[in-house]
Scaffold this motif. Sequence first.
Motif, PDB file in Angstrom:
ATOM      1  N   TYR A 140      -3.775 -19.104 -18.105  1.00  0.00           N
ATOM      2  CA  TYR A 140      -5.041 -18.513 -18.526  1.00  0.00           C
ATOM      3  C   TYR A 140      -5.147 -17.077 -18.041  1.00  0.00           C
ATOM      4  CZ  TYR A 140      -6.498 -23.243 -19.642  1.00  0.00           C
ATOM      5  OH  TYR A 140      -6.573 -24.495 -20.173  1.00  0.00           O
ATOM      6  N   ASN A 141      -5.870 -16.274 -18.813  1.00  0.00           N
ATOM      7  CA  ASN A 141      -6.196 -14.914 -18.402  1.00  0.00           C
ATOM      8  C   ASN A 141      -7.497 -14.967 -17.612  1.00  0.00           C
ATOM      9  OD1 ASN A 141      -4.042 -13.698 -19.830  1.00  0.00           O
ATOM     10  ND2 ASN A 141      -5.202 -13.931 -21.704  1.00  0.00           N
ATOM     11  N   LEU A 142      -7.603 -14.142 -16.616  1.00  0.00           N
ATOM     12  CA  LEU A 142      -8.815 -14.108 -15.801  1.00  0.00           C
ATOM     13  C   LEU A 142      -9.102 -12.669 -15.414  1.00  0.00           C
ATOM     14  CD1 LEU A 142     -10.994 -15.623 -14.095  1.00  0.00           C
ATOM     15  CD2 LEU A 142      -9.342 -15.540 -12.227  1.00  0.00           C
ATOM     16  N   GLU A 143     -10.312 -12.255 -15.648  1.00  0.00           N
ATOM     17  CA  GLU A 143     -10.758 -10.922 -15.246  1.00  0.00           C
ATOM     18  C   GLU A 143     -11.962 -11.102 -14.334  1.00  0.00           C
ATOM     19  OE1 GLU A 143      -9.472  -7.922 -16.077  1.00  0.00           O
ATOM     20  OE2 GLU A 143      -7.963  -8.717 -17.448  1.00  0.00           O
ATOM     21  N   ILE A 144     -11.957 -10.416 -13.222  1.00  0.00           N
ATOM     22  CA  ILE A 144     -13.083 -10.446 -12.305  1.00  0.00           C
ATOM     23  C   ILE A 144     -13.831  -9.136 -12.476  1.00  0.00           C
ATOM     24  CG2 ILE A 144     -13.780 -10.521  -9.896  1.00  0.00           C
ATOM     25  CD1 ILE A 144     -11.144 -12.162  -9.457  1.00  0.00           C
ATOM     26  N   ILE A 145     -15.099  -9.242 -12.808  1.00  0.00           N
ATOM     27  CA  ILE A 145     -15.911  -8.062 -13.095  1.00  0.00           C
ATOM     28  C   ILE A 145     -17.100  -8.052 -12.140  1.00  0.00           C
ATOM     29  CG2 ILE A 145     -17.272  -6.863 -14.832  1.00  0.00           C
ATOM     30  CD1 ILE A 145     -15.661  -8.545 -16.916  1.00  0.00           C
ATOM     31  N   TRP A 146     -17.233  -6.970 -11.422  1.00  0.00           N
ATOM     32  CA  TRP A 146     -18.370  -6.810 -10.515  1.00  0.00           C
ATOM     33  C   TRP A 146     -19.481  -6.068 -11.229  1.00  0.00           C
ATOM     34  CZ3 TRP A 146     -18.280  -9.701  -6.428  1.00  0.00           C
ATOM     35  CH2 TRP A 146     -17.052 -10.084  -5.909  1.00  0.00           C
ATOM     36  N   GLU A 147     -20.703  -6.374 -10.849  1.00  0.00           N
ATOM     37  CA  GLU A 147     -21.855  -5.688 -11.416  1.00  0.00           C
ATOM     38  C   GLU A 147     -21.708  -4.173 -11.266  1.00  0.00           C
ATOM     39  OE1 GLU A 147     -26.713  -5.544 -10.887  1.00  0.00           O
ATOM     40  OE2 GLU A 147     -25.531  -6.880  -9.631  1.00  0.00           O
ATOM     41  N   SER A 148     -21.201  -3.739 -10.138  1.00  0.00           N
ATOM     42  CA  SER A 148     -21.017  -2.305  -9.902  1.00  0.00           C
ATOM     43  C   SER A 148     -20.012  -1.700 -10.887  1.00  0.00           C
ATOM     44  CB  SER A 148     -20.568  -2.044  -8.467  1.00  0.00           C
ATOM     45  OG  SER A 148     -19.375  -2.745  -8.175  1.00  0.00           O
ATOM     46  N   ASP A 149     -18.992  -2.492 -11.285  1.00  0.00           N
ATOM     47  CA  ASP A 149     -18.016  -2.023 -12.283  1.00  0.00           C
ATOM     48  C   ASP A 149     -18.697  -1.808 -13.631  1.00  0.00           C
ATOM     49  OD1 ASP A 149     -15.986  -2.247 -10.384  1.00  0.00           O
ATOM     50  OD2 ASP A 149     -15.433  -4.267 -11.042  1.00  0.00           O
ATOM     51  N   LEU A 150     -19.577  -2.724 -13.998  1.00  0.00           N
ATOM     52  CA  LEU A 150     -20.284  -2.594 -15.272  1.00  0.00           C
ATOM     53  C   LEU A 150     -21.242  -1.410 -15.266  1.00  0.00           C
ATOM     54  CD1 LEU A 150     -21.065  -6.308 -16.159  1.00  0.00           C
ATOM     55  CD2 LEU A 150     -19.444  -4.787 -17.273  1.00  0.00           C
ATOM     56  N   LYS A 151     -21.844  -1.163 -14.125  1.00  0.00           N
ATOM     57  CA  LYS A 151     -22.743  -0.007 -14.034  1.00  0.00           C
ATOM     58  C   LYS A 151     -21.963   1.297 -14.170  1.00  0.00           C
ATOM     59  CE  LYS A 151     -26.395  -2.177 -11.376  1.00  0.00           C
ATOM     60  NZ  LYS A 151     -27.096  -2.267 -10.087  1.00  0.00           N
ATOM     61  N   GLU A 152     -20.755   1.328 -13.623  1.00  0.00           N
ATOM     62  CA  GLU A 152     -19.902   2.520 -13.726  1.00  0.00           C
ATOM     63  C   GLU A 152     -19.383   2.715 -15.138  1.00  0.00           C
ATOM     64  OE1 GLU A 152     -16.513   3.135 -11.153  1.00  0.00           O
ATOM     65  OE2 GLU A 152     -17.727   2.529  -9.440  1.00  0.00           O
ATOM     66  N   ASP A 153     -19.045   1.602 -15.803  1.00  0.00           N
ATOM     67  CA  ASP A 153     -18.434   1.666 -17.130  1.00  0.00           C
ATOM     68  C   ASP A 153     -19.058   0.603 -18.037  1.00  0.00           C
ATOM     69  OD1 ASP A 153     -16.872   1.843 -19.375  1.00  0.00           O
ATOM     70  OD2 ASP A 153     -14.975   1.448 -18.358  1.00  0.00           O
ATOM     71  N   PRO A 154     -20.142   0.958 -18.727  1.00  0.00           N
ATOM     72  CA  PRO A 154     -20.830  -0.014 -19.583  1.00  0.00           C
ATOM     73  C   PRO A 154     -19.952  -0.589 -20.701  1.00  0.00           C
ATOM     74  CG  PRO A 154     -22.170   1.962 -19.274  1.00  0.00           C
ATOM     75  CD  PRO A 154     -20.810   2.247 -18.691  1.00  0.00           C
ATOM     76  N   LYS A 155     -18.841   0.075 -21.023  1.00  0.00           N
ATOM     77  CA  LYS A 155     -17.960  -0.411 -22.091  1.00  0.00           C
ATOM     78  C   LYS A 155     -16.825  -1.282 -21.556  1.00  0.00           C
ATOM     79  CE  LYS A 155     -18.997   3.400 -25.139  1.00  0.00           C
ATOM     80  NZ  LYS A 155     -18.481   4.468 -25.963  1.00  0.00           N
ATOM     81  N   LEU A 156     -16.882  -1.624 -20.278  1.00  0.00           N
ATOM     82  CA  LEU A 156     -15.817  -2.397 -19.645  1.00  0.00           C
ATOM     83  C   LEU A 156     -15.569  -3.734 -20.334  1.00  0.00           C
ATOM     84  CD1 LEU A 156     -13.745  -2.657 -17.390  1.00  0.00           C
ATOM     85  CD2 LEU A 156     -15.552  -3.581 -15.935  1.00  0.00           C
ATOM     86  N   LEU A 157     -16.629  -4.458 -20.655  1.00  0.00           N
ATOM     87  CA  LEU A 157     -16.445  -5.756 -21.322  1.00  0.00           C
ATOM     88  C   LEU A 157     -15.742  -5.596 -22.662  1.00  0.00           C
ATOM     89  CD1 LEU A 157     -19.757  -7.665 -20.561  1.00  0.00           C
ATOM     90  CD2 LEU A 157     -17.498  -8.074 -19.610  1.00  0.00           C
ATOM     91  N   ASN A 158     -16.122  -4.576 -23.416  1.00  0.00           N
ATOM     92  CA  ASN A 158     -15.459  -4.333 -24.703  1.00  0.00           C
ATOM     93  C   ASN A 158     -13.976  -4.042 -24.511  1.00  0.00           C
ATOM     94  OD1 ASN A 158     -17.779  -4.740 -26.190  1.00  0.00           O
ATOM     95  ND2 ASN A 158     -18.338  -2.579 -26.163  1.00  0.00           N
ATOM     96  N   LYS A 159     -13.637  -3.280 -23.481  1.00  0.00           N
ATOM     97  CA  LYS A 159     -12.236  -2.963 -23.195  1.00  0.00           C
ATOM     98  C   LYS A 159     -11.445  -4.230 -22.875  1.00  0.00           C
ATOM     99  CE  LYS A 159     -13.291   1.637 -21.410  1.00  0.00           C
ATOM    100  NZ  LYS A 159     -13.350   2.476 -20.200  1.00  0.00           N
TER     101      LYS A 159
END
Length: 68
Positions: free
Chosen positions: A40-59
């Motif tokens: 399985y693929n797994l990505e760990i995303i922190w709230e601070s990462d999303l605040k820095e880069d709002p397009k992170l999920l799309n990437k």
Amino acid sequence: MPLNYLLIGQDYFNQKKQKTAKELWEYDKNKIDLIRNNGYNLEIIWESDLKEDPKLLNKIIIKYDIGK
């Protein structure tokens, strides 16, 4: 690691779980390794990462979009 190691030190003690941050990181690492070792693929995303880069999920979605 799911417990944000950038914010706390390894000796931080979690009262609820009765474990140090280092013990929780090791537990999380084992879970992550198990998931990845089973293909399985797994990505760990922190709230601070999303605040820095709002397009992170799309990437990340584009990274794994193999249905095209």
